[in-house]
Design a protein around this motif. Structure first.
Motif, mmCIF file in Angstrom:
data_model
loop_
_atom_site.group_PDB
_atom_site.id
_atom_site.type_symbol
_atom_site.label_atom_id
_atom_site.label_comp_id
_atom_site.label_asym_id
_atom_site.label_seq_id
_atom_site.Cartn_x
_atom_site.Cartn_y
_atom_site.Cartn_z
ATOM 1 N N LEU A 1 -4.361 19.554 -2.056
ATOM 2 C CA LEU A 1 -3.271 18.746 -1.514
ATOM 3 C C LEU A 1 -3.776 17.832 -0.403
ATOM 4 O O LEU A 1 -3.371 16.663 -0.315
ATOM 5 N N LEU A 2 -4.670 18.325 0.434
ATOM 6 C CA LEU A 2 -5.222 17.492 1.495
ATOM 7 C C LEU A 2 -5.985 16.307 0.913
ATOM 8 O O LEU A 2 -5.870 15.177 1.412
ATOM 9 N N ALA A 3 -6.762 16.548 -0.113
ATOM 10 C CA ALA A 3 -7.498 15.455 -0.752
ATOM 11 C C ALA A 3 -6.520 14.434 -1.342
ATOM 12 O O ALA A 3 -6.735 13.217 -1.245
ATOM 13 N N GLN A 4 -5.439 14.928 -1.923
ATOM 14 C CA GLN A 4 -4.417 14.034 -2.484
ATOM 15 C C GLN A 4 -3.750 13.206 -1.390
ATOM 16 O O GLN A 4 -3.545 11.996 -1.542
ATOM 17 N N LEU A 5 -3.379 13.847 -0.275
ATOM 18 C CA LEU A 5 -2.748 13.130 0.830
ATOM 19 C C LEU A 5 -3.691 12.077 1.409
ATOM 20 O O LEU A 5 -3.261 10.972 1.773
ATOM 21 N N ALA A 6 -4.974 12.398 1.502
ATOM 22 C CA ALA A 6 -5.944 11.442 2.032
ATOM 23 C C ALA A 6 -6.027 10.210 1.147
ATOM 24 O O ALA A 6 -6.018 9.067 1.632
#
Length: 358
Positions: free
Chosen positions: A340-345
């Motif tokens: 999810l963090l990679a997606q948000l970035a």
């Protein structure tokens, strides 16, 4: 579980982090005269990188931070750097614990460590400050803001920290560092959004550069507040500190507004007005006023970079969990947020392409 349930309190020393307590007691006797009498060691539940322990002696309590046992990523877990920056900032009047000693002899407990003051006060495990009276919450936000601005206003050379990191090309170097750690640690696998960011970020670095002391992980649960006042008694966890661009540090901090509650107890979805928390734009304006800025251009890039860096850190947590060397017993649960963090970035990068300088 919320972040407080995961991280608050103490436990027995976990099996993976046990060491010769008798050897530590002997080292304390020789290097920390204040540590008198019997020694009791317990481990803090929190901490995803360097295992952290409370040391209770007859008349005083201390905190020990050590490198984790086993194979570590080159450049990570630099407890000697932590001890150095904390010591220098303390002499300048910045709120940090007192450093009592650093040990760089692996033979003592199996890895390097340092011992510091145990600062008593309140730790808030999220930026909602729910245990604080509603009318007092803006003062707590203002304390975080003012303390970070104080850090960024220091001249590193005046503190003897002019060589604490490389100067110039901060984003080039940081993007390369976290990309390298992500690519070299194959245990946690690859992610398409991270691969896109590794290409996009170096090509979109804003013009200009600055060099100040940066904390690297400045957030509410990495500080101890005064027992009753809206004042920071100590800023903790300096593992990621270096010389760098202050806007990278500040925007990493204000990611609290963009992260969901499941990740570092972010404020995304929280009714800021009803909770009487300082709005993001007001928070940015206060920081700019304190640091002599007219505003922050290219904030979309800074947001994408901050989230990419956080995703890379969580990628490392996932890898350590898979290898069985993670500092936290709840590393697997935390590592589940990595995609999810990679997606948000990547979403912030796409938004920056659309909005330009914001």
């Amino acid at each position: 579980m919320n972040v407080e349930q995961l991280n608050a309190g103490l436990s027995e020393v976990r099996e993976a982090h046990r060491f010769d307590e008798g050897a530590l007691r002997a080292w304390l006797r020789d290097h920390v005269p204040e540590a008198e009498g019997e020694l009791t060691v317990r481990q803090f539940r929190g901490g995803q990188s360097n295992p952290t322990f409370r040391l209770d002696t007859a008349g005083r309590s201390f905190v020990m931070r050590r490198k984790p046992p086993g194979v570590t990523v080159p450049g990570a877990h630099a407890v000697d750097r932590e001890a150095r920056v904390i010591g220098a900032l303390g002499k300048a009047g910045f709120p940090v614990p007192r450093i009592y000693g650093l040990c760089t002899d692996d033979a003592v407990i199996g890895s390097w460590f340092y011992v510091m003051e145990c600062v008593e006060g309140r730790v808030f495990w999220n930026a909602r400050f729910e245990s604080v009276a509603v009318e007092e919450r803006p003062a707590y936000f203002d304390a975080m803001n003012a303390t970070l601005a104080q850090l960024h206003n220091f001249d590193p050379a005046a503190l003897g920290l002019d060589d604490f990191g490389k100067k110039g090309n901060y984003f080039d170097r940081q993007i390369a560092r976290w990309s390298r750690q992500y690519l070299s640690d194959e245990a946690a696998g690859r992610d398409a959004n991270m691969d896109r960011l590794i290409e996009w970020l170096p090509a979109n670095i804003p013009p200009g550069d600055e060099s100040r002391i940066v904390h690297g992980d400045y957030r509410a649960d990495n500080m101890v507040f005064h027992p009753v006042e809206p004042r920071i008694a100590a800023v903790l966890d300096w593992e990621l500190s270096t010389l760098g661009h202050p806007l990278a540090d500040f925007v990493n901090h204000i990611m609290m507004y963009r992260l969901p509650p499941a990740i570092l107890s972010g404020l995304r979805g929280v009714d800021i007005a009803a909770s009487n928390l300082m709005p993001e734009q007001d928070y940015i304006a206060a920081y700019c006023r304190r640091t002599g800025r007219d505003g922050i251009d290219h904030i979309g890039f800074y947001r994408a970079f901050a989230l990419f860096r956080l995703a890379a850190i969580y990628h490392g947590i996932k890898a350590r969990a898979l290898r069985g060397t993670a500092a936290s017993a709840h590393a697997e649960e935390l590592a589940a947020h990595y995609p999810l963090l990679a997606q948000l970035a990547w979403s912030e990068a796409e938004a920056a392409l659309t909005k330009g300088n914001d």
